[in-house]
Design a protein around this motif. Structure first.
Motif, PDB file in Angstrom:
ATOM      1  N   HIS A 101       1.268   9.725   5.996  1.00 30.14           N
ATOM      2  CA  HIS A 101       0.962   8.304   6.218  1.00 30.14           C
ATOM      3  C   HIS A 101       2.204   7.464   5.954  1.00 30.14           C
ATOM      4  CE1 HIS A 101       0.478   6.392   2.167  1.00 30.14           C
ATOM      5  NE2 HIS A 101       0.091   7.569   1.766  1.00 30.14           N
ATOM      6  N   HIS A 155       1.827   1.532   3.201  1.00 30.68           N
ATOM      7  CA  HIS A 155       1.674   1.456   1.749  1.00 30.68           C
ATOM      8  C   HIS A 155       0.970   0.143   1.407  1.00 30.68           C
ATOM      9  CE1 HIS A 155       2.196   2.788  -2.295  1.00 30.68           C
ATOM     10  NE2 HIS A 155       2.967   1.772  -2.632  1.00 30.68           N
ATOM     11  N   ASP A 179       5.253   7.185  -2.161  1.00 35.50           N
ATOM     12  CA  ASP A 179       3.924   7.063  -1.537  1.00 35.50           C
ATOM     13  C   ASP A 179       3.999   6.107  -0.358  1.00 35.50           C
ATOM     14  OD1 ASP A 179       1.243   7.075  -1.019  1.00 35.50           O
ATOM     15  OD2 ASP A 179       0.671   5.890  -2.756  1.00 35.50           O
ATOM     16  N   GLU A 216      -3.824   4.592   5.611  1.00 38.39           N
ATOM     17  CA  GLU A 216      -4.260   5.604   4.643  1.00 38.39           C
ATOM     18  C   GLU A 216      -4.708   4.952   3.354  1.00 38.39           C
ATOM     19  OE1 GLU A 216      -4.091   8.569   1.373  1.00 38.39           O
ATOM     20  OE2 GLU A 216      -2.974   6.714   1.539  1.00 38.39           O
ATOM     21  N   GLU A 217      -3.904   4.005   2.883  1.00 34.79           N
ATOM     22  CA  GLU A 217      -4.199   3.365   1.594  1.00 34.79           C
ATOM     23  C   GLU A 217      -5.482   2.543   1.657  1.00 34.79           C
ATOM     24  OE1 GLU A 217      -2.578   4.244  -0.873  1.00 34.79           O
ATOM     25  OE2 GLU A 217      -0.447   4.519  -0.437  1.00 34.79           O
ATOM     26  N   TYR A 271       2.820   5.059  -9.848  1.00 38.29           N
ATOM     27  CA  TYR A 271       1.895   5.251  -8.734  1.00 38.29           C
ATOM     28  C   TYR A 271       1.250   3.907  -8.381  1.00 38.29           C
ATOM     29  CZ  TYR A 271      -2.258   6.939  -6.228  1.00 38.29           C
ATOM     30  OH  TYR A 271      -3.251   7.147  -5.302  1.00 38.29           O
ATOM     31  N   HIS A 272       1.377   3.501  -7.127  1.00 36.18           N
ATOM     32  CA  HIS A 272       0.839   2.209  -6.671  1.00 36.18           C
ATOM     33  C   HIS A 272       1.365   1.052  -7.512  1.00 36.18           C
ATOM     34  CE1 HIS A 272      -2.675   3.722  -3.958  1.00 36.18           C
ATOM     35  NE2 HIS A 272      -1.533   4.328  -3.717  1.00 36.18           N
TER      36      HIS A 272
HETATM   37 ZN   LIG Z   1      -1.092   5.706  -2.106  1.00 34.93          ZN
END
Ligand SMILES: [Zn+2]
Length: 552
Positions: free
Chosen positions: A331, A334, A352, A386-387, A501-502
């Motif tokens: 993907h 983001h 990511d 995706e997110e 992450y994120h």
């Molecule tokens: Zn993600």
């Protein structure tokens, strides 16, 4: 960036004479079919530098965090298309390389919305920051006043004769669920499948429930509440095509802070501590009506938008097998621009999933420089949305730009985290199909140990785009750099998930291990080559739960 690991094993582009020597060498030492298939395809080696260059471009502040539907994502995709044209890969979308996907976005207007618990004639207002918030992923009815029932794990798993909803009256009520995980008696893949919102909502709806309050399982939360509450203001999205919306009809979807959960349990004779202890031991949970009701008022801003998948094709060389397609996916979207953390509001998404998207670009470049002769066709697929709930892959799986029956395998990579030395690779779906088995064998040849999901309760097998291929019966794996539990490497990964992450700090200023990245790319490309060249397309294992999705 930490450059100390970037020692080059082999130059990425070998002169022809050297390539011949490598080929000869691998033919001499490669006794197995795998090694021979490798050398036949002449798969190149990577040093991590070319990969990192792409990550730096895709995760540049100029791309503004590549939010689905944003100008930043369009710029990133335009860059990818430019590279594909230069690399002479065929367009395989519906509009050149693009496959536009129509979406709607939702954002709860919190100033005009409220959540309250009602008991003994009194109402207690909940704080969006501290207690609970409307999840923008779901449509919310303007007004929901309903009794609450705690349904434990909230799972209905016919294969195991396990049903948390059995015997409960849920008609017209909102189900309160401990969200994320399952009792240990449920095998990983089954747990992953039934944790998916589609299955959860289908079971709850059938039982008459009108909504879900998800108490986040403190033992499987990747992101602490303090950061989640900042992410809550992100718009949620759904397919504009309602038949693809897995949560259509839900009237209330709320995320609840486990630290505030006792507000729900007061007067029920149970405490959240009791529930949490059982959850930690992965035991079945008690289920009972709660003594409070929910009073929800929601005003949601809905917008229509469009965002695209990017699809390129490398035609296979075998007159028959070239009709088959192996889909290599990552993907590209983001989180975009959001709540600032340490003064930084751009969620760059370098790992990511700038990492996976860059890997596909690196593959495309290597195809041009060292044209492989794959017997099957290879599709490179950069996925949007995706997110926002695997939306781009859901759309591609439903409306593939190549005949659905031609898709024989999916290899997905999402946030492969080359931040530790590459000794172990995690293959999600390792025991489910030939593809998993091939990935393990291929890893062994690279001197890397392959393992299944070390933390099945995180449900990673359903949490990225491969899952939409699996649901169409296509054998799939997702791969990432892995490590053994309770090791210093695990600490590095856990620390990364907790803090980056994120978060805006998932950017190009973080240390990465280029040697790991390069080796990982080589491994994945070898699996892709093997799959594209194998006499037989991969199949599900006869006892795999996911075999049921194969369409005849
Ligand atoms: Zn993600």
């Amino acid at each position: 960036m930490n450059d100390s690991f970037s020692r080059r094993a082999l130059p990425p582009i070998l002169p022809t004479s050297m390539r011949f020597l490598c080929l000869l060498f691998s033919l001499l030492i490669g006794s197995s079919a795998f090694a021979q298939s490798n050398s036949q395809s002449g798969t190149p080696r990577f040093d991590g530098h070319s990969w990192w260059n792409y990550v730096e471009i895709l995760a540049d502040d100029n791309m503004e965090g590549r939010n689905t539907g944003s100008e930043g994502l369009k710029r990133a995709e335009a860059y990818i298309v430019e590279q594909l044209q230069a690399d002479r890969l065929q367009p395989a979308g519906t509009d050149g390389y693009y496959q536009p996907v129509k979406l709607i976005s939702r954002r709860t207007l919190e100033a005009d919305s409220s959540l309250a618990l009602f008991r003994d004639g009194k109402s207690e207002l909940l704080s969006f920051e501290k207690d609970a918030y409307f999840s923008n992923r779901f449509s919310q009815a303007p007004k929901v006043d309903a009794p609450l029932v705690f349904v434990g794990w909230g799972l209905d798993i016919p294969e195991k004769g396990y049903n948390d909803l059995q015997g409960l009256d849920l008609k017209g009520k909102v189900a309160v669920v401990l969200y994320g995980g399952s009792p240990s008696e449920i095998p990983g893949p089954l747990s992953a499948h039934y944790n998916d919102i589609k299955q959860r909502w289908a079971a709850l709806k059938k039982a008459g429930a009108i909504g879900i309050i998800a108490i986040l399982n403190p033992h499987s939360m990747d992101i602490p509440w303090d950061r989640l509450k900042m992410l809550r203001t992100q718009v949620g999205m759904a397919p504009a095509d309602e038949t693809l919306d897995d949560t259509a009809g839900i009237e209330l979807g709320v995320a609840f802070n486990p630290a505030s959960a006792d507000k729900l349990f007061a007067g029920s004779g149970h405490t959240f501590q009791e529930i949490s202890d059982l959850a930690k031991a992965r035991k079945p949970l008690p289920r009972f009506p709660l003594k409070v009701e929910i009073r929800a008022r929601a005003k949601v801003d809905v917008q229509h938008l469009e965002s695209s998948n990017v699809v390129a094709k490398l035609e296979g060389s075998d007159p028959e097998l070239k009709k088959d397609c192996v889909v290599m996916s990552a993907h590209i979207d983001h989180l975009g621009i959001g709540e600032p953390i340490n003064g930084d509001k751009i969620y760059n998404g370098a790992m990511d999933n700038g990492s996976g998207s860059a890997m596909l670009l690196d593959f495309a470049r290597s195809f041009k420089e060292n044209l492989p002769t794959f017997k099957r066709s290879v599709i490179l697929l950069w996925i949007t949305g995706e997110e926002k709930g695997l939306l781009g892959s859901r759309y591609f799986a439903e409306y593939p730009t190549v005949p659905a029956s031609s898709i024989v395998a999916n290899i997905n990579t999402d946030m492969f985290l080359p931040i530790i030395p590459l000794q172990v690779v995690t293959v999600y779906g390792i025991s489910e199909s030939d593809l998993g088995e091939w990935a393990a064998k291929m890893a062994k040849q690279h001197g890397i140990e392959a393992q299944g999901d070390p933390k099945p309760q995180r449900n990673s097998f359903i949490r990225s785009d491969q899952y939409n291929f699996i649901r169409k019966g296509v054998p799939a794996v997702a791969m990432a750099v892995g490590c053994k539990l309770d090791t210093p490497q695990q600490k590095v990964i856990d620390e990364w998930l907790q803090n980056h992450y994120h978060a805006p700090s998932d950017d190009t200023h973080q240390p990465v291990n280029l040697e790991t990245a390069g080796k990982f790319e080589g491994l994945v490309l070898d699996l892709l080559a093997f799959t594209a060249n194998s006499e037989k397309a991969p199949d599900w294992k006869p006892d795999s739960f996911f075999k049921r999705f194969v369409q005849h």
